[in-house]
Design a protein around this motif. Structure first.
Motif, short mmCIF file in Angstrom:
data_model
loop_
_atom_site.label_atom_id
_atom_site.label_comp_id
_atom_site.label_asym_id
_atom_site.label_seq_id
_atom_site.Cartn_x
_atom_site.Cartn_y
_atom_site.Cartn_z
N TYR A 47 44.39 50.85 34.22
CA TYR A 47 44.83 50.11 33.04
C TYR A 47 45.36 51.09 32.01
CZ TYR A 47 40.57 51.90 30.89
OH TYR A 47 39.60 52.73 30.40
N ASN A 48 46.02 50.57 31.00
CA ASN A 48 46.52 51.41 29.92
C ASN A 48 45.44 51.55 28.85
OD1 ASN A 48 49.19 51.78 30.92
ND2 ASN A 48 49.70 49.70 30.25
N PRO A 49 45.18 52.78 28.38
CA PRO A 49 44.17 52.97 27.33
C PRO A 49 44.43 52.05 26.15
CG PRO A 49 44.88 55.08 28.19
CD PRO A 49 45.79 54.05 28.81
N GLY A 50 43.34 51.45 25.64
CA GLY A 50 43.46 50.54 24.52
C GLY A 50 43.66 49.11 24.92
N GLU A 51 43.90 48.87 26.21
CA GLU A 51 44.08 47.51 26.71
C GLU A 51 42.87 47.10 27.55
OE1 GLU A 51 47.78 47.32 28.77
OE2 GLU A 51 48.98 47.81 26.99
N GLU A 52 42.87 45.85 28.00
CA GLU A 52 41.78 45.34 28.82
C GLU A 52 41.66 46.14 30.12
OE1 GLU A 52 38.86 42.72 28.54
OE2 GLU A 52 40.63 41.59 27.92
N ILE A 53 40.42 46.39 30.55
CA ILE A 53 40.19 47.07 31.82
C ILE A 53 40.61 46.15 32.96
CG2 ILE A 53 38.49 48.17 33.32
CD1 ILE A 53 36.72 48.55 30.81
N LEU A 54 41.44 46.66 33.85
CA LEU A 54 41.86 45.91 35.03
C LEU A 54 41.26 46.55 36.27
CD1 LEU A 54 45.67 45.39 34.21
CD2 LEU A 54 43.77 43.81 33.77
N TRP A 55 40.80 45.70 37.21
CA TRP A 55 40.17 46.17 38.45
C TRP A 55 41.03 45.73 39.62
CZ3 TRP A 55 35.94 49.27 37.87
CH2 TRP A 55 35.32 49.25 36.61
N TRP A 56 41.42 46.66 40.48
CA TRP A 56 42.43 46.45 41.51
C TRP A 56 41.87 46.61 42.92
CZ3 TRP A 56 47.81 45.95 40.17
CH2 TRP A 56 48.08 46.08 38.80
N CYS A 57 42.44 45.83 43.83
CA CYS A 57 42.28 46.04 45.27
C CYS A 57 43.57 45.54 45.92
CB CYS A 57 41.06 45.29 45.81
SG CYS A 57 40.70 45.68 47.56
N PRO A 58 44.61 46.37 45.90
CA PRO A 58 45.94 45.93 46.33
C PRO A 58 46.04 45.70 47.84
CG PRO A 58 45.94 48.27 45.83
CD PRO A 58 44.60 47.77 45.40
N ASP A 59 46.97 44.86 48.19
CA ASP A 59 47.29 44.57 49.59
C ASP A 59 48.80 44.62 49.74
OD1 ASP A 59 47.15 43.83 52.22
OD2 ASP A 59 46.64 41.74 51.83
N PRO A 60 49.34 45.60 50.52
CA PRO A 60 48.63 46.56 51.37
C PRO A 60 48.06 47.72 50.54
CG PRO A 60 50.97 46.92 51.52
CD PRO A 60 50.80 45.68 50.68
N ARG A 61 47.32 48.59 51.24
CA ARG A 61 46.67 49.74 50.61
C ARG A 61 47.33 51.02 51.12
NH1 ARG A 61 41.87 49.12 47.41
NH2 ARG A 61 40.97 51.16 47.00
N PHE A 62 47.55 51.96 50.22
CA PHE A 62 48.21 53.22 50.55
C PHE A 62 47.14 54.25 50.91
CE2 PHE A 62 51.01 56.91 49.18
CZ PHE A 62 51.92 56.75 50.21
N VAL A 63 47.14 54.71 52.16
CA VAL A 63 46.08 55.61 52.64
C VAL A 63 46.69 56.72 53.49
CG1 VAL A 63 44.43 53.68 52.71
CG2 VAL A 63 45.63 54.37 54.80
N LEU A 64 45.86 57.73 53.77
CA LEU A 64 46.26 58.78 54.69
C LEU A 64 45.11 59.03 55.67
CD1 LEU A 64 48.28 61.97 54.04
CD2 LEU A 64 46.19 62.14 55.38
#
Length: 216
Positions: A47-64
């Protein structure tokens, strides 16, 4: 989206709840207990500092996957010449501070708030967060940090003050930690894609993470 209760550490199940464009929930707090619980579920704050906290679990996920790491001939030469030296967990605070402060192409400001930074420092003090430091002539010139959940490393941010420093540190980390099963890169970057990172379905990522949690 679901608003989190600051007095209760819980999240929607990311396996059955897709949220909005990868956002699982908002609100809550940045206590180390909540952050650690979130990462074990495959959820991370962004999230951007000073804004609401956002919690993510994107689909698809970028991994190695470590065995799919790509090292260019030029990078292998740099590593063989010992241009850099490396350490782990020797200066976590300076690594995360540089990740917050170093300017990046096409980016103004930082997503890494002071509050989130202090939470990760506490997680490091509890042995849950790791830093990799890259040195040149005894000067810290690069590095990255993240959370270690068993054999899964959840990378958070990296920085480089000289060319190839963070890339060299990343390669060194993977090649010297043979037990790693997966690197969670979270969001796509061309930098990591060139090194072998790729998108996989969220369900596949969560399956690996949950099996890893069961083995710990």
């Amino acid at each position: 989206m679901i608003r989190l209760d600051e007095n209760e550490i819980s999240f929607p199940d990311p396996e059955i709840y897709d949220g909005h464009e990868g956002i699982i929930a908002f609100g809550g707090d940045l206590s180390i207990e909540r952050i650690w619980f979130a990462y074990q579920l495959g959820i991370f704050p962004w999230y951007n500092p000073g804004e609401e906290i956002l919690w993510w679990c994107p689909d698809p996920r970028f991994v190695l996957f470590p065995d799919e790491l790509k090292v260019s001939k030029s990078m292998r030469k740099i590593l063989n010449r010992n241009v850099f030296t490396f350490s782990e967990n020797q200066n976590f605070r300076e690594v995360i501070k540089n990740c917050q402060e170093v300017s990046r192409k096409g980016q103004t400001g930082t997503w890494l708030s002071d509050e989130l930074m202090e939470s990760f420092i506490q997680l490091h003090e509890y042995g849950l967060a790791r830093s990799i430091e890259v040195w040149q002539n005894e000067v810290l010139v690069g590095g990255f940090y993240g959370l270690q959940i068993g054999n899964v490393f959840c990378g958070e941010s990296m920085f480089a003050k000289v060319s190839n420093a963070s890339k060299a540190g990343f390669i060194h980390f993977i090649e010297t930690n043979k037990n790693l099963e997966l690197i969670d890169c979270q969001s796509h970057t061309e930098h990591l894609e060139s090194m072998g990172a790729k998108m996989i379905p969220k369900k596949e990522f969560l399956k690996i993470l949950h099996h890893n949690n069961e083995r710990r």
